[in-house]
Design an enzyme around this catalytic site. Structure first.
Site, mmCIF file in Angstrom:
data_model
loop_
_atom_site.group_PDB
_atom_site.id
_atom_site.type_symbol
_atom_site.label_atom_id
_atom_site.label_comp_id
_atom_site.label_asym_id
_atom_site.label_seq_id
_atom_site.Cartn_x
_atom_site.Cartn_y
_atom_site.Cartn_z
ATOM 1 N N ASN A 9 0.858 -1.188 0.000
ATOM 2 C CA ASN A 9 0.000 0.000 0.000
ATOM 3 C C ASN A 9 0.894 1.238 0.000
ATOM 4 O OD1 ASN A 9 -1.932 1.971 0.360
ATOM 5 N ND2 ASN A 9 -2.349 1.453 2.495
ATOM 6 N N LYS A 11 0.052 4.267 -0.306
ATOM 7 C CA LYS A 11 -0.620 5.436 0.268
ATOM 8 C C LYS A 11 -0.427 6.658 -0.647
ATOM 9 C CE LYS A 11 -0.213 3.367 4.812
ATOM 10 N NZ LYS A 11 -0.044 3.553 6.275
ATOM 11 N N HIS A 98 -9.410 0.757 5.272
ATOM 12 C CA HIS A 98 -8.128 0.991 5.942
ATOM 13 C C HIS A 98 -8.339 1.944 7.119
ATOM 14 C CE1 HIS A 98 -3.996 2.333 6.625
ATOM 15 N NE2 HIS A 98 -3.606 1.242 5.989
ATOM 16 N N GLU A 100 -6.855 4.444 8.136
ATOM 17 C CA GLU A 100 -6.761 5.873 7.818
ATOM 18 C C GLU A 100 -8.044 6.378 7.174
ATOM 19 O OE1 GLU A 100 -1.976 5.280 7.334
ATOM 20 O OE2 GLU A 100 -3.234 5.464 5.545
ATOM 21 N N GLU A 170 -5.046 -4.923 11.011
ATOM 22 C CA GLU A 170 -4.068 -3.852 11.189
ATOM 23 C C GLU A 170 -4.288 -3.186 12.541
ATOM 24 O OE1 GLU A 170 -4.513 -0.780 8.286
ATOM 25 O OE2 GLU A 170 -6.642 -0.546 8.680
ATOM 26 N N GLY A 176 2.690 3.261 11.718
ATOM 27 C CA GLY A 176 3.418 4.522 11.688
ATOM 28 C C GLY A 176 3.850 5.024 13.045
ATOM 29 N N SER A 216 2.804 -2.363 10.428
ATOM 30 C CA SER A 216 4.237 -2.040 10.367
ATOM 31 C C SER A 216 5.121 -3.274 10.219
ATOM 32 C CB SER A 216 4.663 -1.229 11.599
ATOM 33 O OG SER A 216 4.013 0.019 11.621
#
Length: 254
Positions: A9, A11, A98, A100, A170, A176, A216
């Site tokens: 991904n 992003k 996702h 985010e 996730e 991050g 991660s």
């Protein structure tokens, strides 16, 4: 035997020339160095998907994925991209839900269920994301929370449709932040999710469902994470932006 997948991904990263160079480098590396039975899914920004198709050939080890799609097939939704549009340029997979997207765009499980429907109707394979925050992990019923994401986002599907879904766990607290779930923590959650799927669709469907880890994972920890019996690969963020690091992750899933 369920499919091993490593999805990158990207992003909101890479200019057009940078994306072209990375695509070419990764695809050549996979062709030359990956011998095992693992599918690689590259998810560049939507702007580059059409041009990426020329590098990602049908029937090879590399597939093409989008990072999002709208729940409607068409209409007055300025700036959005629909699943039929993605299918029309040869996209194979689409990431849905996702963390985010859930956080910044307030996407709900109900909305994500509609996106899943649209993706499947268009012949795309959803990579459905789920996961908990750090506060929930430390102070709440995080397992129940993640199970609810699966129930509300996916369990309306028939078993035949569900068979085309990939799940990506996730843990939000490990995205991050420099933190990573231990291999044991990842395995525990993947096992719980597989059992939850078995309760809805039966053990055979659950055992065939690919569940990726998406918190991660990188070149240093991928081998240990992927060695767990219920971890079937990864949804990779930062490490997918460097070809050699990404290839190391891919090889760990073989």
């Amino acid at each position: 035997m369920r499919k091993k997948i490593v999805a990158g991904n990207w992003k909101m990263n890479k200019t057009a020339e940078e994306a072209k160079a990375l695509l070419s480098e990764v695809i050549n590396m996979v062709k030359d160095e990956v011998t095992g039975d693992v599918e690689v899914v590259l998810c560049p920004p939507a702007l580059y998907l059409a041009s990426a198709r020329q590098y990602v050939t049908a029937g090879g080890k590399v597939s093409l994925g989008a990072q999002n799609c709208h729940e409607k097939a068409s209409g007055a939704y300025t700036g959005e991209i629909s699943a039929p549009m993605l299918q029309s340029i040869g996209v194979d997979y689409v990431i849905i839900g996702h963390s985010e997207r859930r956080q910044y765009f307030e996407e709900t499980n109900e909305q994500l269920a509609e996106k899943v429907n649209s993706a499947l109707e268009s012949g795309l394979k959803p990579i459905f994301c789920c996961g908990e925050s750090r506060d929930l992990r430390e102070n709440g019923d995080y397992i129940g929370f993640v199970k609810d994401q699966i129930t509300e986002g996916l369990f309306h599907l028939s078993s035949e449709s569900f068979a085309n879904v990939v799940i990506a766990y996730e843990p939000i607290w490990a995205i991050g932040t420099g933190l990573t779930a231990s291999s044991g923590q990842a395995q525990d959650m993947h096992f719980e999710l597989r059992q939850h799927i078995a309760g809805q669709y039966g053990d055979s469907v659950a055992q065939d469902t690919t569940i990726l880890y998406g918190g991660s994972a990188n070149a240093q920890n991928a081998a240990e994470l992927f060695s767990q019996p219920d971890v079937d690969g990864g949804l990779i963020g930062g490490a997918s932006l460097k070809a050699r690091d990404f290839l190391t992750v891919v090889k760990a899933a073989q």
